[in-house]
Write an enzyme that holds these catalytic residues in place. Structure first.
Site, PDB file in Angstrom:
ATOM      1  N   LYS A  23       0.819  -1.222   0.000  1.00 12.78           N
ATOM      2  CA  LYS A  23       0.000   0.000   0.000  1.00 12.78           C
ATOM      3  C   LYS A  23       0.847   1.263   0.000  1.00 12.78           C
ATOM      4  CE  LYS A  23      -0.224  -0.727   4.880  1.00 12.78           C
ATOM      5  NZ  LYS A  23       0.192  -2.115   4.922  1.00 12.78           N
ATOM      6  N   VAL A  58      -5.035  -3.341  -0.127  1.00 12.19           N
ATOM      7  CA  VAL A  58      -6.070  -2.798   0.756  1.00 12.19           C
ATOM      8  C   VAL A  58      -6.933  -3.941   1.294  1.00 12.19           C
ATOM      9  CG1 VAL A  58      -8.076  -1.279   0.926  1.00 12.19           C
ATOM     10  CG2 VAL A  58      -6.157  -0.623  -0.532  1.00 12.19           C
ATOM     11  N   LYS A  72      -4.232   3.269   2.796  1.00  8.81           N
ATOM     12  CA  LYS A  72      -5.289   2.480   2.168  1.00  8.81           C
ATOM     13  C   LYS A  72      -6.442   3.364   1.713  1.00  8.81           C
ATOM     14  CE  LYS A  72      -4.237  -1.578   5.074  1.00  8.81           C
ATOM     15  NZ  LYS A  72      -4.577  -2.141   6.408  1.00  8.81           N
ATOM     16  N   GLY A  81      -6.532  -6.976   2.582  1.00  9.52           N
ATOM     17  CA  GLY A  81      -6.265  -8.395   2.359  1.00  9.52           C
ATOM     18  C   GLY A  81      -7.233  -9.055   1.408  1.00  9.52           C
ATOM     19  N   GLY A  83      -3.018 -10.908   7.444  1.00  9.79           N
ATOM     20  CA  GLY A  83      -2.687 -12.310   7.649  1.00  9.79           C
ATOM     21  C   GLY A  83      -2.086 -12.881   6.377  1.00  9.79           C
TER      22      GLY A  83
END
Lengths: 428, 428
Positions: free
Chosen positions: A108, A135, A208, A137, A305
């Site tokens: 990002k 942005v 983001k 995930g 994650g």
């Protein structure tokens, strides 16, 4: 089975996300071959240390510390980047695009700060630029904005787009814990970085928002235009008082467009407890949108994650590999923003104001007078019992007011009789 | 400005959605030209009556009652369909595709029942087949399934995908009203059809689930494989009892895949009150997904209405117009489903069972014995005070049990001492 189309990829970086992408590509190899007719081969992986053994199982022989092994290899037609940070990632991405390699990035910062350069390089060579993973995930917010929402004039994009702060605020809210204690715990659990600045000061969300708002409003929204304020000044008392008045506290990224005026801001925000975003707890992310045709919409999921982010990266890799003509954002993404647009820092919203006042007759009249003089009208007032130091906590929720009027009202308060403990914006 | 690329379109049908598409295309004409370099021209609109004046402002001269004016005109390269129903819509769409025209459809029935034929026709000529609007209006669920979720093995897709029944159940739930009264009110408000069968009996949701599950599980899930049960047997008492036990009632469309076993079912379902889908009230739609990489995700918004549906149609029109190579679903969409897959109607779930029993000693032991004999284990029991007829309402929630075991248990109950008033499945 038909012959597979081989796509030769280079990785830039190989941390958690890179490892996740490697594992997901291996794990989905058979399905990708059968469904999409593709064979994705990772040829080289740029890392800092070629000696460090990687948990994800990337063969040592693919590792290199020479960027040219990825950027200058003509066999590599696609580059997937997970280095993070602006430099040298952005420079590598620009070189890759200039060499005609399609770029898939989860970065990002590099994108938000260098988008016009990246896009110019992509347009020059016809290479693709993909960034779903940059942005939120796995949540397909970029795909929605570039895809089916293209038929809309979007007026609002609001999101809980930083999982670390949402985790911290959810715990402070549910258990009345203090910021510092929860932060320390989040760091122990790996949910906050050792240096948490980017998350807790709102930088991460601002990058983001700059990307999302650019797509939603079809104009470049530079990072520098995004106001951001973090959560470090939030206390459990603020959260508890807000809750008594029917509000939930979130670090919200807010983009609004009304006519040719755009506001973009990231700050702690009270939301009514029945707002769809109020229910988004823990480390979940969610983006709420309003368009003139689609009406209200919310996309919610895992915003971070290794595997959720890898899900978005591999989705982009497949889309790019299956496309003949890469789709570019449908706005003129130059260094200059659309000259017809104005960015305002004087937005209108409601405010939660917590004051500490001396316990004397006339205090309330004096405070109310300051607000009235500045043109700020009070909607609700709550007075809590006297605190230990003999002062009285006063809490106000205002009617919608301009940010500058609000700031002027605060400056008018007589420090001898009261001072603001916290001011938190309120959205509907 | 560069010269615009003109896309000549024919409409099939012009009801609410068609009118919405016309208005949205007119309303976005300048943006579509500037951003996408496209000029969308509607050349012909097939309607039943060319004399009826249309509110949306379509010029009378574009109307025709001859399908060939759309399907056989070589200048028309794209067809947008909003007739609804299987016939003659499906036949027209197949003809359009065979003539090389790209199809954008909002018609879940024609698609769900004729997908292999439509896809075969599209593959023969290379025309595109787009159907974002066929499931959940503006919510980009088709785009997500065909796009960034392609990198996932999806195990669950669960949704509130019928706004009419969600409106009815929300009102029954919030105000304790009876089904018939709320339905009549919804009909008065235009939220339910004069003949509500398709909505309230779960057909509408089953068509949509057939489409979503096909994409999610990468295999054809024929409509006939989708079990569906409607909400006509639901009473305010069931809803109130469920709520006491912490559940919210929704008409849920559920698709699950575990290994090579698929279950697809639409029925009234109790969800824990803190499940993300439980918060989706009124006429909103939402789809909840679980993938092995993306983890949990939920997409929520307006699933019906002229402009939200038009938002998806125009999104598809733009995507189709900007694409050189149309993307097909990445599974073999033949009449036959994947032979390695099994569809089961013996799923495992929890059950809410409301019985009316005589008030005598030994009744509870007898009932519990029937369940135990069938291998169904009770998790919670609630006995409500005696009702006016001297009978006792008994409510059970079971542990997860197989559907067939559950049905067997119900058959074992002695009608002289108790009978089931309602059985409602429970998801976690």
């Amino acid at each position: 089975m038909n012959e597979l189309k081989e796509i030769v990829i280079g990785f830039l970086g190989c941390g958690n996300v890179g490892g996740g992408v490697w594992r997901l590509l291996e794990n989905m190899r058979e399905e990708i071959a059968r469904r999409d007719g593709l064979s994705i081969r990772v040829k080289k992986v740029l890392v800092r240390s070629v000696k460090k053994v990687r948990d994800c199982g990337i063969p040592q022989g693919l590792l290199t510390d020479n960027p040219d092994d990825v950027l200058a290899d003509p066999e590599i037609t696609m580059v997937a980047e997970f280095m993070g940070g602006e430099h040298p990632a952005a420079d590598y991405l620009i070189r890759a695009l200039e060499n005609g390699k399609t770029v898939v990035t989860a970065n990002k910062v590099a994108l938000a700060l260098n988008w016009p350069k990246l896009q110019a390089a992509a347009e020059k060579t016809g290479a693709g630029l993909y960034y779903e993973a940059s942005v939120c995930g796995a949540i397909p917010v970029i795909g929605a904005l570039r895809g089916s929402l293209e038929s809309n004039r979007i007026s609002n994009v609001m999101g809980i787009i930083n999982g670390t702060t949402n985790y911290i605020l959810t715990r402070m809210s549910e258990q009345g814990e203090d910021y510092a204690a929860v932060l320390a715990d989040a760091q122990r659990l790996g949910l906050a970085e050792p240096d948490p600045t980017s998350d807790v000061e709102g930088f991460d969300a601002a990058y983001k928002l700059s990307i999302m708002a650019s797509l939603a409003f079809h104009t470049r929204v530079p990072f520098e235009k995004v106001f951001h304020e973090g959560i470090t000044g939030i206390t459990a008392i603020d959260i508890a008082c807000g809750r008594e008045m029917g509000y939930v506290l979130k670090l919200l990224a807010i983009g609004k467009r009304s006519g040719d005026v755009v506001e973009v801001r990231v700050h702690p925000t009270f939301l009514p407890k029945d707002h769809p975003l109020s229910m988004v707890g823990g480390s979940f992310n969610a983006v709420y949108l309003k368009g003139h045709a689609c009406k209200e919409m919310m996309l919610q999921g895992r915003g971070a994650g290794d595997l959720p982010t890898a899900s978005a990266v591999v989705g982009d890799i497949l889309e790019a590999a299956l496309t003949d003509k890469h789709r570019m954002p449908t706005f003129s993404n130059t260094e200059e923003t659309d000259s017809a647009l104005t960015f305002t820092d004087n937005w209108t919203t409601r405010y939660f104001i917590r004051l500490s006042a001396v316990d004397e007759p006339g205090v309330l009249a004096s405070v109310a007078g300051c607000f009235a003089d500045a043109g700020v009208s009070i909607a609700t007032m709550m007075q809590k019992g006297r605190s230990d130091d003999g002062r009285v906590p006063l809490i106000f929720i205002t009617h919608p007011a301009e940010e500058k009027a609000m700031q002027a009202a605060l400056r008018k308060l007589d420090p001898a009789i009261c001072h603001p403990e916290n001011v938190i914006r309120v959205e509907e």
